[in-house]
Structure formats: structure tokens, C-alpha cells
Design a protein around this motif. Structure first.
Motif, short mmCIF file in Angstrom:
data_model
loop_
_atom_site.label_atom_id
_atom_site.label_comp_id
_atom_site.label_asym_id
_atom_site.label_seq_id
_atom_site.Cartn_x
_atom_site.Cartn_y
_atom_site.Cartn_z
N GLY A 155 0.65 -1.15 -0.13
CA GLY A 155 0.13 0.04 0.04
C GLY A 155 0.62 1.16 -0.08
N THR A 156 2.28 1.24 0.20
CA THR A 156 2.92 2.24 -0.26
C THR A 156 3.36 2.55 -1.42
N THR A 157 4.18 3.69 -1.76
CA THR A 157 4.66 3.93 -3.20
C THR A 157 6.03 3.34 -3.41
N PHE A 158 6.17 2.63 -4.12
CA PHE A 158 7.45 1.98 -4.67
C PHE A 158 8.16 2.53 -5.97
N PRO A 159 9.37 3.02 -5.86
CA PRO A 159 9.97 3.66 -6.89
C PRO A 159 10.05 2.68 -8.07
N ILE A 160 10.17 3.72 -9.46
CA ILE A 160 10.44 2.75 -10.65
C ILE A 160 11.58 2.03 -10.47
N GLY A 161 11.46 0.76 -10.96
CA GLY A 161 12.71 -0.08 -10.98
C GLY A 161 12.25 -1.33 -10.17
N GLU A 162 13.33 -2.10 -9.63
CA GLU A 162 12.99 -3.42 -8.99
C GLU A 162 13.39 -3.05 -7.57
N SER A 163 12.41 -3.17 -6.62
CA SER A 163 12.72 -3.22 -5.00
C SER A 163 12.50 -4.53 -4.45
N THR A 164 13.55 -5.02 -3.59
CA THR A 164 13.60 -6.00 -3.05
C THR A 164 12.75 -5.95 -1.53
N VAL A 165 11.68 -6.79 -1.37
CA VAL A 165 10.88 -6.64 -0.18
C VAL A 165 11.41 -7.84 0.83
N SER A 166 11.98 -7.63 1.97
CA SER A 166 12.47 -8.46 2.77
C SER A 166 11.18 -8.51 3.96
N ILE A 167 11.07 -9.88 4.09
CA ILE A 167 9.91 -10.45 5.17
C ILE A 167 10.67 -10.93 6.17
N THR A 168 10.31 -10.67 7.36
CA THR A 168 11.26 -11.17 8.58
C THR A 168 10.02 -11.71 9.50
N ALA A 169 10.23 -12.93 9.80
CA ALA A 169 9.19 -13.73 10.56
C ALA A 169 9.90 -13.96 12.12
N LYS A 170 9.49 -13.71 13.15
CA LYS A 170 9.96 -14.19 14.53
C LYS A 170 9.09 -14.86 15.34
N ASP A 171 9.80 -15.92 16.10
CA ASP A 171 9.01 -16.76 16.84
C ASP A 171 9.23 -16.05 18.26
#
Length: 487
Positions: A155-171
């Protein structure tokens, strides 16, 4: 054989009357319990998982030999770290129970496993990029995921180009598991070139015309970086129809195109310069050969040919001829001009000299005179040759001037003359004279004379004794004695 354990023995005594008396005692048979041996480590460290499987146990009994133990108590909660007990137990045939309890330490050292997340590709909606909404990621962990965070939120604005989104899961044990996916904000949408009106202009030279047109416009979500034309405004466009292609580019080098036509047309006819009218003298019945100066014509594009309805150096007929000059340019536009050529016949026919004639009178009226026909020449041709008095008619005594009149078709008149002289050179012939004889004084008597002449006798003169009597225009004279001249 008494079984292992305590057995109560009842002694019953009866008599003949069936009376019964009893007494009991206990016989206890003791038995050694089976020995249970745990497989694997004890205590056992177990990584938290969805379920726990014990390594197992074996048991040996002195009386029964190998026996199979079973878990009679398992307190292990496999996905909750802590210390738990697993109790194995077995009972031999004598009822002796053997058991062993394993200590299980459930630990959590395994990070959550983040499930693969599809990469996302979206179209840029502005120069800043695009608002990207992506599906929530998932992660699994034996102990349970306590948090799931993203390096850039959906839902946020991503810039033109390729962005890597990191998903961090914690227990709960703060173990961290990560996963990534890419968000590609691309600009594949070409700029939209606004419609541009076609143009039609008039040629100003053979090369065409300098055409200036309004700048085109183009829109693009990301922004137009350049707007170029296949042929620039303010340059010379050739005669005909030229398609101007407008190319708009954005930062991603997407190209959008539009086009319009520039029609350079030549609808202006050549202007034929004024040419002076001509008047020439006819040289023949057909007219005259007329040579005239070439005409001129001007045209911004250029005159391709200049033709004449009647060419110079050709024979023009008598009268007024309109020469039409037709100038054409490469576009087939036609301009005309005209001048007149008048072939005039102003020269009178020339009548050839005709010899004068002298003829003898044949009567008092003169003589019928026949003469050779006259001749006349004229460049155009003699249409009539007339005489003031025709040949074969009676000419009177004396000299008559015959006028010869020659006319041509233009009614030009030429004249010539000759004379016809009718003369009387033959004297009358007196054939006889009659009289009444002698007559007395105071009496009269007729005297007549007979004569002949080709021409009427004008006068008769009688001569006697020195006197004369003359009568003109009469053939008879009456002499009366006593009249003048009568003796």
C-alpha cells in the motif's frame, strides 16, 4: 503354582451334616520387576516441532525375558519449549512393573520458515513510481510466529525499478526467518501524443513552402522527456503530402507516436505576361505567315510549358485571330493570356496597263468596241474586275475613258484606265441631187440630195452661183426664192 503376588488360600472343612467351617491364610509369591532401558539420550534435547516422537525403550524381565514396554505418560508439548517427562512402563507376567522416565528438554532454535512470495510487477502511475498492494506473506514455525514484518509495506509507493522486499518472521524465542520477493515498478506505457491538425499550405517555390506549425503535446504518467518531429516546424516541405511523425519518449524510453500531414499544394495558376497585339499585311489569300515574340509567364513553382493556340511562324488567316497563350505548372494549374493577330488586306489590287484603242465609227451612235480583258494582281486575290464601259458595247464618237476597277475580298479598290477613241474618218457619199427644175421668182421648190455615210450627216450645204445654203441635222433643204442666199 501360585501366581506372583498375594494369594488368599481359604480352607473349608465340612462335616457329615454339611456344616462348613473355614479358615484363610495368605500365600505371597514375590517377583523381580522388568528392567526398562531408554533408547537415545536421557535427558533428551528436542527441537520444538509439531509433534514429539520418543526414541523408544526396551525391557528385560528375569522371569519373562524380553518384554515390550510402552509409554504410559508423555507430558511433552512438542512446540512449547520446556522440560518434560516421558515415562515408559512394562508389567511382566507376574505383574511386576518396571519403568523408566526420560527427561525431554524442548528447545526452539529454528527460525520460522517464510513461505515463498510471488514477485510483483506493476505499472508506474507517476514519476515517483506506483502504489503497490501485495498479498500478505505467510510463515510457519513449530513454536509459532509471533511477528511478520516487511522492509516496505503493502500500500506504499514503490519507486520505478526493482525493489526487494524483505519479510522477517519471528517466533517467541526471537528466532528470525527471512524471505524476499521483488516489486518491479515498470514504465511500459508509452506517452500519448495528442491529436494534431493536418495542414494545407500553398507552395511558394518549386521547392515547396516553409511550414510553421504549432507544437504538439503528449502526456505520460511518468513524464515526457522528449518530443521530436520527423520534420521540424519552420523547414521547407516539398510539394505534395508529407506525413510528420511526432515521437514522444519518457524516462523509460517508451515511445509514443502520433502523426499529421502537411500538404503543400500548388493551386495558383501561372500568370501570363501581357503580349502586344499584332497587325500584319496579308501576303496571300490564305493570309500571312506571322512571327511573333515568345510570350512569358511566371509562377512561384515554375512554368513547365507555354503553348499557343496558333504557333508563331504559321499562316494566320485574313481577319482577327485571337492567340491564346496557355501556361502550365507542374501541378497542372493553367493560366492564360491572349493577344490578337490581325491579318489585314489594305493593299489595293494593281491593274495592269491596258492599251488605248481607236476604232472607226459605224453609226452616228459611235461603234461597238470589243477590247481584251484587263488584268489585275493582288496578294489576296482579285474578287472582281469591272469596267466603266464594257467591252462589246457601243462607244460614242470621240474619246471615252474606260476605268477598270479591280476589287479584292477586303474591298480594296485598284483602278486603271485606257481610252477608246471612236472616230469618223470616212466622208459621206452623195449619190444624187434632185430639183423641181426652173421656178419663178418668189416661188419655192424642194431640192434634195441623196447621200450615205456611216455616221449621221450633221450638215448639208448646197452651193450655187457663189452662194451657199446650209442645213444641219437634216437631209432635205427647201430653197425658196427670195430667201437668203437665193438669187
Amino acid at each position: 503354582t501360585f501366581p506372583i503376588g498375594s494369594t488368599t488360600v481359604t480352607i473349608t472343612a465340612k462335616d457329615a451334616a454339611a456344616n462348613t467351617g473355614t479358615r484363610t491364610f495368605i500365600v505371597t509369591v514375590t517377583n523381580s520387576a522388568p528392567v526398562v532401558t531408554l533408547a537415545g539420550a536421557d535427558p533428551l534435547t528436542f527441537e520444538a516441532a509439531a509433534s514429539y516422537t520418543d526414541p523408544g525403550a526396551a525391557a528385560v524381565d528375569a522371569e519373562d525375558g524380553s518384554v515390550t514396554p510402552a509409554i504410559i505418560n508423555n507430558t511433552v508439548v512438542a512446540n512449547v519449549p520446556g522440560t518434560y517427562a516421558v515415562k515408559w512402563s512394562v508389567t511382566d507376567s507376574a505383574g511386576a512393573i518396571g519403568s523408566a522416565t526420560r527427561v525431554v528438554n524442548v528447545v526452539d532454535t529454528t527460525a520460522p520458515a517464510v513461505a515463498a512470495h510471488d514477485n510483483v510487477t506493476v505499472e508506474a502511475t507517476s514519476a515517483a513510481g506506483g502504489v503497490v498492494t501485495y498479498a500478505a506473506a505467510t510463515a510457519t514455525d513449530a513454536v509459532g510466529v509471533t511477528s511478520l514484518a516487511y522492509s516496505q509495506e503493502s500500500g506504499t509507493t514503490f519507486p520505478i525499478g526493482e525493489s526487494t522486499v524483505s519479510i522477517t518472521a519471528k517466533d517467541a524465542a526471537t528466532n528470525e526467518g527471512t524471505g524476499t520477493f521483488t516489486v518491479k515498478v515498470q514504465d511500459t506505457t508509452a506517452p500519448v501524443v495528442a491529436s494534431h491538425a493536418d495542414l494545407t499550405v500553398e507552395a511558394t517555390s518549386a521547392a515547396g513552402a516553409v511550414v510553421t506549425y504549432a507544437a504538439a503535446t503528449a502526456t505520460d504518467a511518468v513524464g515526457v522527456t522528449s518530443l521530436t518531429y520527423s520534420r521540424n516546424s519552420g523547414t521547407t516541405f516539398p510539394i505534395g503530402e508529407t506525413t510528420v511523425t511526432i515521437t514522444a519518449k519518457d524516462a523509460a524510453t517508451n515511445e509514443g507516436t502520433g502523426s499529421f500531414t502537411v500538404k503543400v499544394q500548388d493551386t495558383t495558376a501561372p500568370v501570363v505576361a501581357s503580349h502586344g497585339n499584332l497587325t500584319v499585311e496579308a501576303t496571300g489569300a490564305a493570309g500571312a505567315m506571322v512571327t511573333y515574340a515568345a510570350g512569358t509567364a511566371t509562377d512561384v513553382v515554375g512554368v513547365t510549358d507555354l503553348t499557343y493556340s496558333k504557333a508563331s511562324g504559321t499562316t494566320f488567316p485574313l481577319g482577327l485571330t485571337t492567340v491564346t497563350m496557355t501556361a502550365k505548372d507542374a501541378a497542372g494549374n493553367t493560366g492564360t493570356g491572349s493577344f490578337t493577330v490581325t491579318v489585314a488586306d489594305t493593299t489595293a489590287p494593281v491593274v495592269s496597263a491596258h492599251a488605248d484603242l481607236t476604232v472607226e465609227a459605224t453609226s452616228a451612235a459611235g461603234a461597238v468596241v470589243t477590247y481584251a480583258a484587263a488584268t489585275a494582281t493582288d496578294a489576296v486575290g482579285v474578287t472582281s474586275l469591272t469596267y466603266s464601259q464594257n467591252s462589246g458595247t457601243t462607244f460614242p464618237l470621240g474619246t471615252t475613258t474606260v476605268t477598270i476597277t479591280a476589287k479584292d475580298a477586303a474591298a480594296n479598290t485598284g483602278t486603271g484606265t485606257f481610252t477608246v477613241t471612236v472616230q469618223d474618218t470616212i466622208p459621206p457619199v452623195i449619190s444624187s441631187v434632185t430639183s423641181a427644175g426652173l421656178f419663178a421668182m418668189g416661188t419655192s421648190a424642194a431640192v434634195s440630195a441623196s447621200f450615205s455615210d456611216d455616221v449621221t450627216v450633221e450638215c448639208i450645204t448646197f452651193h450655187w452661183e457663189g452662194a451657199t445654203a446650209k442645213s444641219c441635222k437634216s437631209q432635205v433643204i427647201t430653197l425658196t426664192p427670195g430667201s437668203p442666199g437665193f438669187p
